[in-house]
Design an enzyme around this catalytic site. Structure first.
Site, PDB file in Angstrom:
ATOM      1  N   ARG A   9       0.580  -1.297  -0.054  1.00 59.47           N
ATOM      2  CA  ARG A   9      -0.181   0.234   0.061  1.00 59.47           C
ATOM      3  C   ARG A   9       0.682   1.331   0.238  1.00 59.47           C
ATOM      4  NH1 ARG A   9      -5.210   1.544  -0.830  1.00 59.47           N
ATOM      5  NH2 ARG A   9      -5.518   3.398   0.330  1.00 59.47           N
ATOM      6  N   MET A  55       5.046   5.844  11.763  1.00 59.97           N
ATOM      7  CA  MET A  55       4.742   5.028  13.284  1.00 59.97           C
ATOM      8  C   MET A  55       4.052   3.720  12.549  1.00 59.97           C
ATOM      9  SD  MET A  55       2.443   8.831  14.244  1.00 59.97           S
ATOM     10  CE  MET A  55       2.951   9.783  12.722  1.00 59.97           C
ATOM     11  N   GLU A  74     -10.980 -19.956  29.162  1.00 63.48           N
ATOM     12  CA  GLU A  74      -9.262 -20.756  30.460  1.00 63.48           C
ATOM     13  C   GLU A  74      -9.765 -19.403  31.321  1.00 63.48           C
ATOM     14  OE1 GLU A  74     -10.300 -22.771  27.772  1.00 63.48           O
ATOM     15  OE2 GLU A  74      -9.090 -24.769  29.250  1.00 63.48           O
TER      16      GLU A  74
HETATM   17  C1  FAD Z   1     -17.127 -18.586  22.874  1.00 61.01           C
HETATM   18  C2  FAD Z   1     -16.749 -19.366  23.716  1.00 61.01           C
HETATM   19  C3  FAD Z   1     -15.918 -20.867  23.899  1.00 61.01           C
HETATM   20  C4  FAD Z   1     -15.871 -21.322  25.507  1.00 61.01           C
HETATM   21  N1  FAD Z   1     -15.453 -22.856  25.029  1.00 61.01           N
HETATM   22  C5  FAD Z   1     -16.036 -23.317  26.824  1.00 61.01           C
HETATM   23  C6  FAD Z   1     -15.887 -24.669  26.933  1.00 61.01           C
HETATM   24  O1  FAD Z   1     -15.482 -24.892  25.803  1.00 61.01           O
HETATM   25  N2  FAD Z   1     -16.834 -24.786  28.774  1.00 61.01           N
HETATM   26  C7  FAD Z   1     -16.134 -24.158  28.966  1.00 61.01           C
HETATM   27  O2  FAD Z   1     -16.157 -24.660  30.464  1.00 61.01           O
HETATM   28  N3  FAD Z   1     -16.873 -22.631  29.455  1.00 61.01           N
HETATM   29  C8  FAD Z   1     -16.645 -21.853  27.267  1.00 61.01           C
HETATM   30  N4  FAD Z   1     -16.327 -20.800  27.704  1.00 61.01           N
HETATM   31  C9  FAD Z   1     -16.710 -20.082  28.451  1.00 61.01           C
HETATM   32  C10 FAD Z   1     -15.563 -19.043  29.170  1.00 61.01           C
HETATM   33  O3  FAD Z   1     -14.956 -20.227  29.650  1.00 61.01           O
HETATM   34  C11 FAD Z   1     -16.674 -18.503  30.184  1.00 61.01           C
HETATM   35  O4  FAD Z   1     -16.939 -17.566  29.524  1.00 61.01           O
HETATM   36  C12 FAD Z   1     -15.056 -17.277  30.535  1.00 61.01           C
HETATM   37  O5  FAD Z   1     -14.580 -18.282  31.840  1.00 61.01           O
HETATM   38  C13 FAD Z   1     -15.956 -16.114  31.436  1.00 61.01           C
HETATM   39  O6  FAD Z   1     -16.910 -16.493  32.468  1.00 61.01           O
HETATM   40  P1  FAD Z   1     -18.391 -15.743  32.148  1.00 61.01           P
HETATM   41  O7  FAD Z   1     -18.668 -15.605  30.497  1.00 61.01           O
HETATM   42  O8  FAD Z   1     -19.051 -16.444  32.985  1.00 61.01           O
HETATM   43  O9  FAD Z   1     -17.950 -14.270  33.153  1.00 61.01           O
HETATM   44  P2  FAD Z   1     -17.885 -13.776  33.893  1.00 61.01           P
HETATM   45  O10 FAD Z   1     -17.366 -14.405  35.189  1.00 61.01           O
HETATM   46  O11 FAD Z   1     -19.500 -13.583  34.571  1.00 61.01           O
HETATM   47  O12 FAD Z   1     -17.233 -11.933  33.806  1.00 61.01           O
HETATM   48  C14 FAD Z   1     -17.969 -11.612  33.818  1.00 61.01           C
HETATM   49  C15 FAD Z   1     -17.005 -10.315  33.678  1.00 61.01           C
HETATM   50  O13 FAD Z   1     -16.656 -10.218  35.090  1.00 61.01           O
HETATM   51  C16 FAD Z   1     -14.937 -10.550  35.216  1.00 61.01           C
HETATM   52  N5  FAD Z   1     -14.546 -11.000  36.577  1.00 61.01           N
HETATM   53  C17 FAD Z   1     -15.242 -11.573  37.204  1.00 61.01           C
HETATM   54  N6  FAD Z   1     -14.725 -12.791  38.544  1.00 61.01           N
HETATM   55  C18 FAD Z   1     -14.165 -11.684  38.643  1.00 61.01           C
HETATM   56  C19 FAD Z   1     -12.878 -11.086  39.561  1.00 61.01           C
HETATM   57  N7  FAD Z   1     -13.168 -12.420  41.088  1.00 61.01           N
HETATM   58  N8  FAD Z   1     -12.507 -10.162  39.742  1.00 61.01           N
HETATM   59  C20 FAD Z   1     -12.180  -9.559  38.279  1.00 61.01           C
HETATM   60  N9  FAD Z   1     -12.952  -9.578  37.258  1.00 61.01           N
HETATM   61  C21 FAD Z   1     -13.687 -10.329  37.360  1.00 61.01           C
HETATM   62  C22 FAD Z   1     -14.148 -10.924  34.019  1.00 61.01           C
HETATM   63  O14 FAD Z   1     -13.055 -11.498  33.793  1.00 61.01           O
HETATM   64  C23 FAD Z   1     -15.470 -11.153  32.534  1.00 61.01           C
HETATM   65  O15 FAD Z   1     -14.859  -9.633  32.502  1.00 61.01           O
HETATM   66  C24 FAD Z   1     -16.512 -20.108  26.270  1.00 61.01           C
HETATM   67  C25 FAD Z   1     -17.001 -18.991  25.595  1.00 61.01           C
HETATM   68  C26 FAD Z   1     -16.967 -19.253  24.654  1.00 61.01           C
HETATM   69  C27 FAD Z   1     -17.286 -17.616  24.534  1.00 61.01           C
END
Ligand code: FAD
Length: 389
Positions: A270, A282, A365
């Site tokens: 580009r 930059m 994870e």
């Molecule tokens: C495409 C996809 C595939 C997935 N595959 C799997 C799978 O195969 N198996 C499985 O078990 N799960 C799976 N997950 C789930 C994933 O592991 C969870 O979404 C993740 O662990 C976060 O949990 P939650 O979405 O309930 O968010 P929450 O726990 O509700 O958290 C919401 C927000 O609050 C923050 N938060 C929560 N607790 C704290 C704390 N103590 N201190 C600071 N911040 C905090 C989090 O960082 C986040 O920003 C998948 C998710 C997606 C999107």
């Protein structure tokens, strides 16, 4: 200290890169656009032994180790991040959990079939009301004679729509304090009466990786499907995350590398103001940041994998690798979109897909908040994650 890859590791990298270029890159854009899961590609990956790198030969693996696993994931994810999920469900979480904690009968029944993709696996922890806070899961398993009866649901489970068998974490003692002690791990199979699955469609990214819910209504699981001991599920889950984070970090490094590759190509093509856009300092700063960050993440990843290869518990190191790799990957994806200007916002180039896919690495994870917390609590000396070695 030795930073050289072995001849075997180099050969695995060549094999995975070659596979990615021939089998994945030609179809990734179309698959992403049509949200198509390519079972054939995953089966071919299994035929190449990609899921068995960290498994002993006795269970159909190649025993090449976790560094080899990381190298393979990096190369595949560099081409298509959706395919990264299979490196947990067919390798480092589902079958590895059975290998590390299961009975001989469970290992013989499931491990080889999972890494060869004769069975598609799941690793189900998250629920509608509990993700980061694993100890607060609400799905229960109640003892009834020679079996347990599961009720509840699991959310956001990779492979749920295509699963054959896998591990699920449930509360066997909902009243116990501290509450993480009441969790147990079971193997479930899709044919079990009372288990239904529902696909989650229209995700932001990772369009080619099936994700869904598992719903349990009086689902009867035989006692022999208990993995480890009753009440040991939380330890098993945390141990699985130590390994799963290697695979996630490797996926993030692969996506970051793809962002670098695309950005360098575009910087050399580009032109603006009569110059190649790579001539602007930059943009060079962004390229330098992406390359240095990705290399740092890669070294942290290999260190975590090296510890796993040497059977050293690596909770802190795999968490740091996952944290740095996922943050680096999101930053690299943002820089790549910026470097592409208006075209970064278009599906005509791969960087829009890389950006959508990158963001998941900050959530799965252990979110970046949770990994920060683990690292900080260890640093402060309040909750040790590091073991001495
Ligand atoms: C495409 C996809 C595939 C997935 N595959 C799997 C799978 O195969 N198996 C499985 O078990 N799960 C799976 N997950 C789930 C994933 O592991 C969870 O979404 C993740 O662990 C976060 O949990 P939650 O979405 O309930 O968010 P929450 O726990 O509700 O958290 C919401 C927000 O609050 C923050 N938060 C929560 N607790 C704290 C704390 N103590 N201190 C600071 N911040 C905090 C989090 O960082 C986040 O920003 C998948 C998710 C997606 C999107």
């Amino acid at each position: 200290m030795n930073f050289f890859l072995t001849e075997e590791q180099k050969a695995v990298r060549r094999l995975a890169r070659d596979f990615a270029e021939k089998e994945i890159l030609p179809v990734v854009a179309e698959d992403d656009c049509s949200h198509r899961f390519q079972r054939e590609i995953v089966l071919k990956m299994a035929d190449h032994g990609f899921f068995g790198a960290a498994f002993p030969e006795k269970y159909g693996g190649s025993n090449l180790g976790f560094i080899a696993h990381a190298i393979i994931v990096e190369e595949i994810s560099r081409a298509e991040s959706s395919l990264r999920h299979f490196f947990n469900m067919q390798a480092l979480t589902c079958p590895l959990t059975i290998l590390n904690w299961g009975t001989e009968k469970q290992k013989e029944k499931y491990v080889q079939k999972l890494i060869r993709c004769e069975l598609f696996g799941v690793n189900a922890m998250t629920e509608p009301n509990a993700g980061s806070d694993v100890a607060s899961i609400q799905t229960t398993a109640t003892e009834d004679g020679d079996s347990f009866v599961i009720n509840g649901s699991k959310m956001w489970i990779s492979n749920a729509p295509i699963m054959d068998a896998g591990v699920v974490y449930v509360k066997t003692d909902p009243r116990i304090v501290p509450k993480h002690k009441g969790i147990s791990c079971f193997i479930v199979e899709k044919e079990m009466a009372g288990l239904t699955r529902k696909e989650i469609k229209d995700k932001l990214g990772h369009h080619c990786a099936p994700t869904g819910e598992l719903i349990f209504v009086n689902c009867r699981v035989p006692r022999e499907n208990l993995v480890g001991k009753l009440g040991q599920g939380f330890n098993i889950a945390m141990n699985a995350l130590d390994y799963g984070r290697i695979s996630v970090a490797a996926g993030a490094v692969g996506v970051a590398q793809a962002c670098i590759d695309e950005s360098i190509r575009y910087c050399n093509e580009r032109e603006a103001f009569g110059k190649k856009i790579g001539e602007f300092q930059m943009n060079q700063q962004k390229i330098a940041d992406m390359i240095a960050g990705t290399e740092a993440a890669r070294i942290l990843l290999y260190k975590a994998a090296f510890l796993a290869d040497n059977k050293v518990r690596n909770t802190l190191e795999s968490t740091i690798a996952k944290h740095v790799a996922s943050e680096t990957c999101v930053r690299a994806a943002r820089f790549a979109v910026e470097i592409f200007g208006g075209y970064g916002y278009s599906e005509e180039y791969p960087v829009a897909r890389l950006y959508r896919d990158a963001i998941l690495y900050q959530t799965g994870e252990g979110s970046s908040n949770i990994t920060s917390m683990i690292i900080a609590l260890d640093g402060l000396g309040w909750k040790r994650a590091k073991v001495d070695y």
